[in-house]
Design a protein around this motif. Structure first.
Motif, PDB file in Angstrom:
ATOM      1  N   ASN A 134       0.829  -1.204   0.000  1.00 30.90           N
ATOM      2  CA  ASN A 134       0.000   0.000   0.000  1.00 30.90           C
ATOM      3  C   ASN A 134       0.865   1.256   0.000  1.00 30.90           C
ATOM      4  O   ASN A 134       0.482   2.279  -0.557  1.00 30.90           O
ATOM      5  CB  ASN A 134      -0.921  -0.025   1.222  1.00 30.90           C
ATOM      6  N   GLY A 175      -9.508  -3.670  -0.155  1.00 31.71           N
ATOM      7  CA  GLY A 175      -9.723  -2.869   1.040  1.00 31.71           C
ATOM      8  C   GLY A 175      -9.892  -1.399   0.718  1.00 31.71           C
ATOM      9  O   GLY A 175     -10.633  -0.690   1.374  1.00 31.71           O
ATOM     10  N   GLY A 176      -9.198  -0.934  -0.285  1.00 28.72           N
ATOM     11  CA  GLY A 176      -9.241   0.485  -0.607  1.00 28.72           C
ATOM     12  C   GLY A 176      -7.833   1.007  -0.731  1.00 28.72           C
ATOM     13  O   GLY A 176      -7.171   1.238   0.270  1.00 28.72           O
ATOM     14  N   ASN A 192      -5.376   3.248   1.712  1.00 29.15           N
ATOM     15  CA  ASN A 192      -5.839   3.279   3.095  1.00 29.15           C
ATOM     16  C   ASN A 192      -5.260   2.080   3.860  1.00 29.15           C
ATOM     17  O   ASN A 192      -5.482   0.923   3.500  1.00 29.15           O
ATOM     18  CB  ASN A 192      -7.362   3.224   3.121  1.00 29.15           C
ATOM     19  N   TRP A 216      -5.984   0.895   6.832  1.00 31.10           N
ATOM     20  CA  TRP A 216      -6.989   0.015   7.440  1.00 31.10           C
ATOM     21  C   TRP A 216      -7.657  -0.828   6.365  1.00 31.10           C
ATOM     22  O   TRP A 216      -8.006  -1.983   6.605  1.00 31.10           O
ATOM     23  CB  TRP A 216      -8.004   0.834   8.230  1.00 31.10           C
ATOM     24  N   GLY A 217      -7.822  -0.245   5.189  1.00 31.92           N
ATOM     25  CA  GLY A 217      -8.403  -0.998   4.075  1.00 31.92           C
ATOM     26  C   GLY A 217      -7.507  -2.160   3.689  1.00 31.92           C
ATOM     27  O   GLY A 217      -7.966  -3.283   3.463  1.00 31.92           O
ATOM     28  N   GLY A 235      -8.556  -5.943   3.810  1.00 26.14           N
ATOM     29  CA  GLY A 235      -8.459  -6.772   2.611  1.00 26.14           C
ATOM     30  C   GLY A 235      -7.616  -8.010   2.861  1.00 26.14           C
ATOM     31  O   GLY A 235      -7.964  -9.115   2.438  1.00 26.14           O
ATOM     32  N   GLY A 270     -12.350   0.613  -3.655  1.00 28.99           N
ATOM     33  CA  GLY A 270     -12.283  -0.389  -2.599  1.00 28.99           C
ATOM     34  C   GLY A 270     -13.392  -0.214  -1.577  1.00 28.99           C
ATOM     35  O   GLY A 270     -14.212   0.703  -1.666  1.00 28.99           O
ATOM     36  N   LEU A 281     -13.031   0.164   1.842  1.00 20.60           N
ATOM     37  CA  LEU A 281     -12.727   1.202   2.827  1.00 20.60           C
ATOM     38  C   LEU A 281     -11.870   2.237   2.128  1.00 20.60           C
ATOM     39  O   LEU A 281     -10.673   2.291   2.331  1.00 20.60           O
ATOM     40  CB  LEU A 281     -11.948   0.623   4.011  1.00 20.60           C
ATOM     41  N   PRO A 282     -12.475   3.054   1.281  1.00 18.42           N
ATOM     42  CA  PRO A 282     -11.645   3.910   0.439  1.00 18.42           C
ATOM     43  C   PRO A 282     -10.913   4.983   1.241  1.00 18.42           C
ATOM     44  O   PRO A 282     -11.420   5.464   2.246  1.00 18.42           O
ATOM     45  CB  PRO A 282     -12.653   4.544  -0.515  1.00 18.42           C
ATOM     46  N   SER A 283      -9.729   5.290   0.784  1.00 15.48           N
ATOM     47  CA  SER A 283      -9.046   6.454   1.298  1.00 15.48           C
ATOM     48  C   SER A 283      -9.741   7.656   0.670  1.00 15.48           C
ATOM     49  O   SER A 283     -10.106   7.636  -0.494  1.00 15.48           O
ATOM     50  CB  SER A 283      -7.578   6.405   0.916  1.00 15.48           C
TER      51      SER A 283
END
Lengths: 462, 315
Positions: free
Chosen positions: A94, A342-343, A346, A348-349, A353, A404, A406-408
């Protein structure tokens, strides 16, 4: 948090001080957060407690519970450990792909190098060459081969892998987008090939009076790989728990994951992180603003790779073996899907994921396959065709939800502005994508606010 | 020396097959700047389809065109032409469908979105091949005799086999036809215009979507032909073939200068030779690494390739 995340000291002392400060500030921060965002804070707290208690709870209570009551299987300790390993990798990728926007299709190479760091430095392998070195290890003195303690290996793996990341990054920095993706893919294919093929090395080097000569040396274990590798070693606790099995390995993974999150979060909000964002949005513009693009991209490659180094050496120590077959192109893609799912951009994404996909890959699909096999053995086993499912996921994600789950916030704005390039072309001007997290929604196509002092606003007018 | 010539002949035949696949990459990249990751897998499906058409029912195929060494020549030619026709048609259709489903909706998305979609598509096709053909290598009995066509000329030190002649007979006319199509026909001109500037081409009356679809149609057809050539020349196919072959062919396209048709063919011949030389003089274990090394070296040091890109700013 925003105040504390900006200041990172240098060196290990600085880090320790920083972490201590963070812990001291936690209760106050938590009360503030609870006042301001009651719902999400409570939700996160519950999640945190669940994650922390899961390995023990899952091991002793939930496994039976799920077998009897819950319709879906719970991930066992091995799967849970792999969840943390893949989450660390997803965080690293990421950084490269999400923060800096450099698509790396050969991320598995760094994972492999990390694993072989552990394999070389904590196994009897080199004993066959007469190289015996026990250094601070918990292996008894006189053991064959090199034995370096697990924690030192992690540090060495970070340094080695970051070096390789920089080595790969250096010549490829001129390339953009898809060409970079292909070069990294090539690198990701070459590295495991090298580990596979260097099983019989004949080598001779003369440096003045010194003659180094090797004949048919098995450097990497070839197809069989290297085993056994020393297990992870946790001082003191090691007397009670075996870090290679049971919930202890999950906790070790969670600990490493927590460090990875901390480092990645700080990087994201640091000067380097903002420079990555600027390069991702528009490299030429970033360079005009005074961002040293070469150095910044190199850092993205090196730092992103180092996460895979940690994941790789932890994995090899945990499994006790390292074989080149494991480090397939599909691992690179798997981690990429985790990040995208996940995004992208991000942290957390990426973690979400990684957890979701590892669970799907290692627990849910085999479970479904088993169930199908019980009922109708002639039907295909979904666990064998897992990449069919992942391929469909990739295509559908790009089509319907590229940002994703949980998008940023920044990337969401970028990815959802379809036709932005067309607008650029038609207007003959460069329309800036929204890289401003404080800009109100709806202004994304015209918002031109500067994010930070590093990206001065006054120079950005057309 | 004789051995070297033999290795070069083998490399040439493989290079011609690479050329057909490489053209698919270069055509698509030239027109929409997408590395069509799934292209190698279309090729793999082509060879898989050819396998099922040819292999007898006893070994798991359909045996519709059970061509063997013993088949009399006219019938053999008719059967191979039929297999070629079916594979070209099917793969062309599949490739157009892929474009429609996975790439066209992303035309205006950021550049990496279609690339990621293509990777996903590649895995979908690869797994279709896995479901269809199984995980193991599918082999057929050689369709061509292993005689040396140079023997009547008094040369016995190295050989050209009928299979190699077959590869040349299939690929060279297709390469010439494609070249003529792109340079001489109205549709070819539309393709070149779209490659240069899709928006302007659209304003000038070119149906851009249709032109892109035709590009995928041609690329898929060439991949289908290459699949048949691969099966009949190397006598095997496998679901993983697409990835390896695809990367070799993509390297060839980049080596020649991506977007450049002549370059793709030249690059493919070079990569074919690199493969053959490395297989023979070094070790097949290292061949893939060497090809990737070549790919990285070109991209880093001369991203425009040997013959240069048709559009300069594509790197």
């Amino acid at each position: 948090m925003s105040g504390t995340t900006q200041t990172i000291g240098t060196g290990i002392g600085g880090w320790l001080g920083y972490i201590a400060g963070l812990i001291a500030a936690l209760p106050g921060e938590y009360r503030t957060a609870l006042r301001q965002h009651r719902g999400s804070t409570i939700g996160l707290t519950v999640l945190f407690i669940l994650v922390v208690t899961y390995p023990l709870l899952g091991h002793y209570v939930l496994a039976d519970f799920s077998r009897n009551v819950f319709p879906l299987p719970f991930p066992d300790d091995t799967v849970a450990t792999f969840m943390t390993i893949f989450a660390i990798m997803a965080i690293g990728l990421n950084i490269v792909a999400g923060f800096a926007g450099l698509l790396d299709l050969g991320y598995v190479a760094f994972y492999a190098i990390g694993a072989y760091c552990a394999a070389f430095l904590a196994s009897p392998h080199f004993g066959a060459l007469g190289v015996n070195l026990v250094f601070l290890g918990h292996v008894g003195p006189g053991a064959a081969g090199i034995h370096v303690p697990f924690w030192l290996i992690l540090v060495i793996a970070v340094v080695v892998v970051a070096t390789f990341g920089a080595l790969l990054g250096a010549p490829t920095l001129r390339l953009r987008g898809d060409y970079l993706a292909i070069v990294t893919l090539g690198f990701g294919e070459i590295v495991p090939l090298v580990f596979r093929n260097l099983s019989s090395v004949t080598f001779s080097l003369t440096l003045g009076p010194i003659v180094i000569s090797l004949a048919n040396v098995n450097l990497t274990g070839g197809v069989q790989g290297i085993n056994p590798i020393d297990p992870p070693y946790i001082p003191i606790l090691d007397w009670v728990f075996d870090a290679r099995s049971g919930p202890m390995a999950v906790y070790l993974g969670l600990f490493l994951l927590a460090i990875a999150i901390l480092v990645a979060r700080n990087l994201e909000h640091s000067r380097i992180g903002r420079a990555w964002g600027a390069i991702r949005e528009d490299e030429t513009a970033a360079e005009m603003m005074g961002v040293n693009t070469v150095r910044t991209k190199l850092l993205a490659f090196a730092l992103g790779a180092s996460f895979a180094g940690v994941a790789g050496s932890f994995q090899a120590s945990y499994l006790g073996a390292s074989t080149s077959d494991f480090f397939d192109f599909s691992i690179s893609i798997l981690v990429l899907i985790m990040v995208i799912l996940g995004g992208i951009g991000n942290i957390w994404g990426a973690i979400l994921g990684a957890f979701a996909l590892t669970y799907l890959d290692k627990t849910l699909l085999p479970y479904i396959g088993q169930r199908i096999g019980d009922v109708a053995p002639s039907l295909p086993n979904p666990a064998e065709y897992n990449f069919l499912i992942y391929g469909v996921i990739l295509v559908l994600m790009m089509r319907f939800r590229p940002q994703g789950f949980l998008p940023s916030r920044q990337r969401e704005a970028e990815l959802s502005v379809h036709g932005l390039e067309d607008a650029e072309r038609e207007l003959g001007v460069e329309v800036e994508t929204d890289n401003v997290s404080i800009a109100p929604r709806g202004q994304s196509e015209t918002g031109r606010d500067a994010r930070s002092p590093e990206v001065p606003g006054e120079a950005r007018d057309e | 020396m004789d051995q070297l010539i033999q290795v070069l002949i083998i490399g040439l035949a493989n290079g011609l097959i690479f050329a057909l696949v490489a053209l698919g990459y270069t055509l698509v990249y030239g027109i929409i700047e997408l590395i069509n990751f799934a292209h190698g897998d279309v090729f793999m499906l082509g060879s898989m389809l050819a396998y099922f058409l040819i292999a007898p029912a006893a070994s798991g195929g359909w045996g519709i065109f059970p061509v063997t060494v013993e088949t009399p020549l006219p019938l053999k030619i008719a059967e191979i032409v039929a297999v070629l026709g079916i594979c070209i048609g099917t793969m062309a259709t599949i490739n157009v469908a892929i474009e429609r489903v996975a790439y066209r909706p992303l035309r205006n998305a950021p550049k990496l979105a279609p690339l990621i979609s293509a990777i996903g598509m590649s895995y979908v096709l690869q797994n279709i091949g896995l479901v269809w053909g199984g995980a193991y290598q599918r082999t057929i009995d050689s369709v061509f005799p292993s005689t040396n066509l140079l023997e009547p000329l008094g040369i016995t030190a190295f050989a050209i086999t009928p299979a190699q002649v077959f590869v040349a007979v299939v690929t060279i006319p297709l390469l010439i036809a494609l070249s003529l199509f792109v340079s001489r026909t109205r549709q070819g001109r539309a393709m070149r215009a779209t490659a240069q500037d899709p928006d302007t081409a659209g304003l000038m009356g070119v149906d851009v979507n249709r032109t892109i679809a035709i590009t995928f149609l041609i690329g898929g057809g060439l991949a289908g032909a290459a699949g048949v050539a691969q099966l009949l020349y190397n006598d095997y196919t496998q679901y993983t073939l697409g990835f390896r072959f695809g990367l070799n062919s993509f390297t060839a396209a980049v080596l020649g200068g991506i977007g450049n048709l002549q370059g793709a063919v030249l690059g493919a011949l070079v990569i074919g030779e690199v493969n053959a030389l490395s297989d023979y003089y070094l070790s097949p274990n290292w061949t893939q690494a060497i090809v990737f090394g070549v790919l990285i070296a070109i991209l880093v040091f001369k991203p425009t390739g040997l013959l240069g890109q048709q559009l300069a700013d594509r790197a």
